[in-house]
Design an enzyme around this catalytic site. Structure first.
Site, PDB file in Angstrom:
ATOM      1  N   LYS A  13     -36.637  40.676  -3.184  1.00  0.00           N
ATOM      2  CA  LYS A  13     -37.045  39.120  -3.082  1.00  0.00           C
ATOM      3  C   LYS A  13     -38.489  38.977  -3.557  1.00  0.00           C
ATOM      4  O   LYS A  13     -39.327  40.000  -4.160  1.00  0.00           O
ATOM      5  CB  LYS A  13     -37.126  39.056  -1.461  1.00  0.00           C
ATOM      6  CG  LYS A  13     -35.733  39.027  -1.019  1.00  0.00           C
ATOM      7  CD  LYS A  13     -34.694  38.259  -1.622  1.00  0.00           C
ATOM      8  CE  LYS A  13     -34.794  36.944  -1.231  1.00  0.00           C
ATOM      9  NZ  LYS A  13     -33.750  36.019  -1.787  1.00  0.00           N
TER      10      LYS A  13
ATOM     11  N   HIS B 124     -36.676  33.575  -8.019  1.00  0.00           N
ATOM     12  CA  HIS B 124     -36.441  32.212  -7.899  1.00  0.00           C
ATOM     13  C   HIS B 124     -37.388  31.113  -8.627  1.00  0.00           C
ATOM     14  O   HIS B 124     -38.027  30.450  -7.682  1.00  0.00           O
ATOM     15  CB  HIS B 124     -36.441  32.182  -6.326  1.00  0.00           C
ATOM     16  CG  HIS B 124     -35.410  33.224  -5.554  1.00  0.00           C
ATOM     17  ND1 HIS B 124     -33.957  32.949  -5.794  1.00  0.00           N
ATOM     18  CD2 HIS B 124     -35.778  34.208  -4.935  1.00  0.00           C
ATOM     19  CE1 HIS B 124     -33.631  34.210  -5.355  1.00  0.00           C
ATOM     20  NE2 HIS B 124     -34.377  34.930  -4.608  1.00  0.00           N
TER      21      HIS B 124
END
Length: 368
Positions: A77, A95
């Site tokens: 992440k 992201h």
């Protein structure tokens, strides 16, 4: 010539138990001549001792910022928000390539530190297919979370803390128990049903007992007419599993829900795709990602209407952390074995070109 190396960092996202490298794949890399450094991490599903047993070199938790800059840092992440420059090579999900919130700030850190990002979401084979993805387990876990939210709503309650399951069988048993023994009678619609994520969602619904005719499987053909789609209002659970690459008509809107008044069956929306801050989000009925401690967010509707909740957790596969990590890491392994040749190996050269393109856009946006 020094040995190739990888540094597995700890995950700082709350409840994240997965790992980009498992002891199984770490051993295969070591056998291939790599040095593997692993940060100690009590949150990770794999014990430190499992890595140590296969020959990994354990280092202190969250010590990667002081690691030699020639050792690539691998994780899953995104990194915690910071303005610190990033001088290392990072392999992770960042992201930030689809202009999500804060995207240019993230990429500017690499620019200022002269580091490089290889985004795991954009490592692709010669056919443009991702070399490794958590899609199946994301869909599987997302459907489970949706069923649990439905069970809670039927009791007039809000779904509470979600705890990772030890394995798939435990998850299936837990969901069936919450639904009173079986999911029979529940109706679900999965958009993106032909992809990895969609197949995972369909598989979970089957295994908890939904009748086949009560699992609506939509993909490109069914959505070609363009939304919003009335059919979504006629099921108990809607699971969005598409990979969004451009603007499309919304699948479901708040106005559509309000117009339906009480003539609506839909109780739970699971946005596995989690394009929450993407300006093209096709489910513009919510605005925040949910978490394992608070898995649902209510849609803002007039008080006289039946409630509707959204699950928008962006790391759903950690509900099955060991199985999801093993599958993902195994799929990623062939590309990692090529990493020492990243200046010529196509999967890595393509990823670096994309990074440089996105970084240039961020530099312009930040005025650097």
């Amino acid at each position: 010539m020094s040995k190739p190396a990888l540094w597995l960092r700890c995950e700082k996202k709350e409840f994240e138990k997965r790992a980009a490298l498992t002891p199984t794949t770490a051993k295969k890399l070591i056998d291939a001549g790599f040095d593997i450094y692993v940060e100690r991490d009590e949150q990770r599903i794999f014990d430190d001792s499992e890595y140590e047993a296969v020959g990994c070199k354990l280092v202190e938790n969250n010590s990667w910022p002081s690691a030699p800059t020639d050792i690539p840092i691998i994780g899953l992440k995104e990194l915690p928000v910071s303005t610190d420059p990033l001088p290392h090579t990072h392999i992770q999900f960042a992201h930030c390539y689809k202009k999500q919130a804060g995207w240019s700030s993230v990429l500017s850190r690499f620019h200022r530190g002269n580091g490089t990002l290889y985004d795991l979401e954009f490592l692709e084979d010669a056919n443009g297919r991702r070399v490794a993805a958590f899609g199946f387990h994301a869909g599987f876990a997302g459907a489970a979370a949706g069923a649990l939210a439905l069970a809670s709503e039927r009791k007039g309650e809000k779904l509470g803390l979600l705890e990772p399951y030890s394995n798939e069988d435990a998850m299936i048993s837990g969901v069936k128990k919450a639904l009173g023994g079986s999911g029979k009678g529940v109706k679900a619609l999965v958009i993106g049903a032909l992809g990895r994520c969609g197949r995972g969602a369909v598989d979970l619904f089957r295994k908890i007992g939904l009748d086949e005719e009560d699992i609506l499987k939509w993909d490109l053909d069914e959505t070609a007419k363009g939304g919003p789609f009335q059919e979504i209002l006629d099921v108990d659970i809607f699971v969005n599993c598409i990979y969004l690459s451009s603007q499309i008509p919304s699948f479901l809107t708040r106005e559509q829900i309000i117009k339906a008044r009480k003539d609506r069956r839909l109780s739970v929306v699971v946005d596995v795709s989690c394009d929450t801050t993407n300006p093209f989000n096709p489910i513009p009925i919510y605005s925040i990602n949910t978490t394992f401690s608070a898995p649902t967010v209510p849609v803002d509707l007039p008080s006289e209407l039946p409630p509707l909740s959204v699950v928008s957790i962006d790391h759903l596969p950690t509900l099955l952390p060991r199985e999801a990590s093993e599958q993902f890491s195994s799929d990623l392994l062939p590309s990692l074995l090529e990493f020492p040749n990243r200046k010529t190996a196509r999967v890595w050269t393509d990823a670096e070109k994309l990074f440089k393109k996105k970084q240039a856009e961020a530099v312009g946006a930040e005025g650097l």
